[in-house]
Scaffold this active site. Structure first.
Site, PDB file in Angstrom:
ATOM      1  N   GLU A  35      52.810  60.849  13.439  1.00 12.93           N
ATOM      2  CA  GLU A  35      51.367  60.843  13.261  1.00 12.93           C
ATOM      3  C   GLU A  35      50.700  61.788  14.268  1.00 12.93           C
ATOM      4  O   GLU A  35      51.284  62.102  15.305  1.00 12.93           O
ATOM      5  CB  GLU A  35      50.836  59.413  13.462  1.00 12.93           C
TER       6      GLU A  35
ATOM      7  N   ASN B  43      46.812  63.546   6.823  1.00 14.86           N
ATOM      8  CA  ASN B  43      46.469  63.819   8.221  1.00 14.86           C
ATOM      9  C   ASN B  43      47.470  64.780   8.875  1.00 14.86           C
ATOM     10  O   ASN B  43      47.443  64.970  10.085  1.00 14.86           O
ATOM     11  CB  ASN B  43      46.385  62.508   9.019  1.00 14.86           C
TER      12      ASN B  43
ATOM     13  N   ASP C  21      62.372  57.754   7.492  1.00 12.48           N
ATOM     14  CA  ASP C  21      61.615  56.659   8.098  1.00 12.48           C
ATOM     15  C   ASP C  21      61.791  55.352   7.333  1.00 12.48           C
ATOM     16  O   ASP C  21      62.310  55.332   6.212  1.00 12.48           O
ATOM     17  CB  ASP C  21      60.124  57.023   8.192  1.00 12.48           C
TER      18      ASP C  21
ATOM     19  N   HIS D  14      50.787  64.410   8.871  1.00  7.44           N
ATOM     20  CA  HIS D  14      52.039  63.825   9.368  1.00  7.44           C
ATOM     21  C   HIS D  14      53.227  64.290   8.532  1.00  7.44           C
ATOM     22  O   HIS D  14      53.090  64.616   7.354  1.00  7.44           O
ATOM     23  CB  HIS D  14      51.960  62.292   9.478  1.00  7.44           C
TER      24      HIS D  14
END
Ligand code: F6R
Length: 236
Positions: free
Chosen positions: A143, A136, A67, A138
């Site tokens: 996400e 979370n 990313d 990810h």
């Protein structure tokens, strides 16, 4: 799935680096999928040591990173390109032209996403994908959401990710709100996946990801379906 619980961050780093070392030794022209963040810093340090000791040759390897932030070019100290150069690429014998990342300042991010998927396909896919996990759930910047996103895509970062990543910036406001991330398709198609996890604060999400229901609300849970997943974790 092979889950290794280890005692320390150093041990996690050594073991994950050894797996990457073995991949390069067994297939020198391999394609490595790489991650950024705090977790892999020790892994890259160990890979640099192995290279300096003459035990690791990157000259035929190719890398694709997961990313990049939208709006940051590679010269920006918080860009993932900058991070990768400083942590790994500047210190080993890999040609920079063989180190790929999404271009965070591409004029058309959607076209950039398609370019990145075509690139990964043209390289024959990823031999080994290194991953960390967000609080979370990810992976990359996939996400939590209503569905798993398969191709490389532009993502709006969640408030929790912006908060977590603000530690690298002067303030929350400076954290880019969007990023380009490899999707779940290329990650799941990697022939081997190594998930490195460090810190007691990741224990709950790791537990949910590995043993809870497979759900896009916890993107890492899809890894349960990967045929060759190794988890190296020190989560207390
Ligand atoms: C970054 C990436 C992210 C991180 C995750 C954990 O390229 O892929 O998914 O792996 O946010 O980050 P750290 O390691 O900083 O806790």
């Amino acid at each position: 799935m092979n889950v290794m619980h280890v005692e320390s961050y150093e041990q996690m780093s050594r073991i994950a680096a050894n797996i990457i070392w073995a991949q390069i030794v067994l297939k020198p022209e391999c394609v490595l999928g790489l991650a950024t963040g705090s977790t892999p810093v020790g892994i890259y340090k160990r890979l640099v040591e192995l290279h300096r000791n003459g035990e690791l040759d990157f000259s035929r390897a190719t890398t694709v990173n997961l990313d990049e932030y939208c709006g940051l070019d590679g010269g920006h100290p918080q860009s993932y390109r900058f991070f990768m150069n400083r942590q790994l690429f500047d210190h080993v014998n890999i040609e920079k032209a063989r180190t790929h990342m999404p271009d965070g300042v591409a004029a058309d991010p959607q076209t950039e996403c398609r370019r990145y998927d075509v690139l990964i396909q043209s390289l024959g896919g990823i031999d080994l994908q290194l991953l960390g996990i967000g609080h979370n759930g990810h992976i990359g910047f996939n996400e939590p959401g209503a569905e798993f996103c398969i191709p490389t895509h532009v993502v709006e970062l969640t408030p929790s990710t912006i908060k977590a990543n603000s530690r690298f910036f002067a303030s929350d406001e400076e954290v880019p709100k969007r990023a380009i991330t490899m999707g779940m398709g290329a990650i799941m198609a990697a022939r081997k996946v190594v998930l490195a996890v460090s810190g007691a604060d990741k224990r709950d999400i790791l537990e949910k990801a590995l043993y809870g229901p497979v759900t896009p609300q916890i993107p890492a849970s899809l890894l349960q379906l990967h045929p060759d997943l190794t988890v190296v974790c020190c989560v207390g």
